[in-house]
Design a protein around this motif. Structure first.
Motif, PDB file in Angstrom:
ATOM      1  N   UNK A 118       0.837  -1.190   0.000  1.00 60.16           N
ATOM      2  CA  UNK A 118       0.000   0.000   0.000  1.00 60.16           C
ATOM      3  C   UNK A 118       0.873   1.241   0.000  1.00 60.16           C
ATOM      4  N   UNK A 119       0.760   2.057  -1.032  1.00 59.42           N
ATOM      5  CA  UNK A 119       1.578   3.274  -1.078  1.00 59.42           C
ATOM      6  C   UNK A 119       1.147   4.266  -0.001  1.00 59.42           C
ATOM      7  N   UNK A 120       2.112   5.010   0.503  1.00 58.69           N
ATOM      8  CA  UNK A 120       1.830   5.999   1.555  1.00 58.69           C
ATOM      9  C   UNK A 120       1.105   7.194   0.943  1.00 58.69           C
ATOM     10  N   UNK A 121       0.005   7.607   1.569  1.00 60.02           N
ATOM     11  CA  UNK A 121      -0.742   8.756   1.054  1.00 60.02           C
ATOM     12  C   UNK A 121      -0.052  10.041   1.469  1.00 60.02           C
ATOM     13  N   UNK A 122      -0.107  11.022   0.566  1.00 59.61           N
ATOM     14  CA  UNK A 122       0.433  12.324   0.943  1.00 59.61           C
ATOM     15  C   UNK A 122      -0.492  12.961   1.978  1.00 59.61           C
ATOM     16  N   UNK A 123       0.036  13.885   2.734  1.00 57.94           N
ATOM     17  CA  UNK A 123      -0.708  14.493   3.838  1.00 57.94           C
ATOM     18  C   UNK A 123      -1.919  15.258   3.296  1.00 57.94           C
TER      19      UNK A 123
END
Lengths: 167, 119
Positions: A118-123
């Motif tokens: 799962x790619x990290x979501x931007x803030x």
């Protein structure tokens, strides 16, 4: 974990609503099942942390588009006796399945090709504030063009509806 | 708990639990009464019923629904704008003024066309 359960619950509701839409005989029942689908789709958008899309789905789709559909049902005022006796119902259903099957195959292919990690979501991903800021700085011209598009749609609706003699 | 879970959870609880529960409860606890007088459209006065309740509506209402949809989409654009107005400043305000003025010409157009006039 809770998100997974919510996803399956909302997905089940969406599919049930869609089934009701095509299986109910009376148009009004079908329209009401469609509302269930639209609202559970809004819940799925919220799970994807697309909060602005969640709001738009509720306001525009479950609100305005649904009222358009209900208006059509009320204009046509279809009674039980006006409906045709579709004896070939299962035949048409089978035909529909054959038509939709390739799309379903494509969907499965897409789902299988999704990355495992799962790619990290931007803030602030999908936040109303983030999307708004992007829309009004980077995507300014498309936003202003939208107003012209809406204007064209408005004039077109008035001209087309006036043609038939609204009296 | 994150906002995503709260929003989608509220949708799920509303659709799967709250609405069916309310429907079942009203069916169970609601008072029931029958009889010819109760089912009559009017208690007295009008004895002859004219037409049906589910009559056809004028197409004019449909045009109103389309216009509502267009101005609804306009309102949807104001939502992200209002949330990030502080960062956008005067520039963002002018953007929205241009947007609304363009759609205001549409409103003037339908007013001049007499779409909103009922007769």
């Amino acid at each position: 974990m809770l998100a997974t359960y919510l996803f399956f619950g909302l997905a089940l509701l969406a599919v049930l609503g869609a089934l009701g839409l095509i299986l109910f005989k009376h148009p009004m029942n079908g329209a009401m099942s469609f509302v269930v689908t639209l609202i559970s789709l809004a819940g799925l958008y919220a799970l994807l942390s697309a909060k602005l899309i969640f709001a738009i789905q509720l306001i525009v789709y479950a609100g305005a588009i649904m009222s358009l559909i209900l208006f059509i049902i009320m204009f046509l005022n279809i009674q039980e006796r006006d409906l045709p006796i579709d004896s070939n119902r299962w035949f048409y259903l089978a035909g529909g399945i054959i038509v939709v099957a390739p799309i379903a195959g494509l969907m499965i292919k897409i789902a299988k090709s999704l990355p495992e990690e799962h790619p990290e979501l931007i803030d602030g991903f999908g936040d109303v504030k983030t999307v708004g800021h992007l829309l009004f700085t980077e995507w300014l011209l498309p936003f202003e063009i939208v107003s012209i598009l809406l204007l064209v749609a408005l004039v077109g609706a008035v001209v087309l509806a006036g043609k038939r003699g609204v009296n | 708990m994150s906002a995503e879970l709260v929003l989608s959870g509220a949708v799920f609880i509303g659709l799967a639990l709250a609405i069916p529960t309310i429907m079942v409860l009203t069916a169970v606890f609601g008072p029931r009464s029958g009889g010819e007088a109760k089912n009559a459209p009017y208690e007295s006065g009008i004895t002859q019923v004219v037409g049906m309740a589910d009559q056809k509506f004028s197409v004019k209402f449909y045009l109103l629904a389309i216009l509502f949809l267009i101005f609804d989409i306009e309102a949807v654009f104001m939502y992200p704008w209002a949330v990030s107005l502080r960062e956008l400043g005067v520039f963002g305000f002018i953007e929205m003024v241009v947007f609304i003025l363009l759609l205001l010409t549409g409103l003037i157009y339908i007013l001049k066309k007499g779409v909103l006039n009922w007769r």
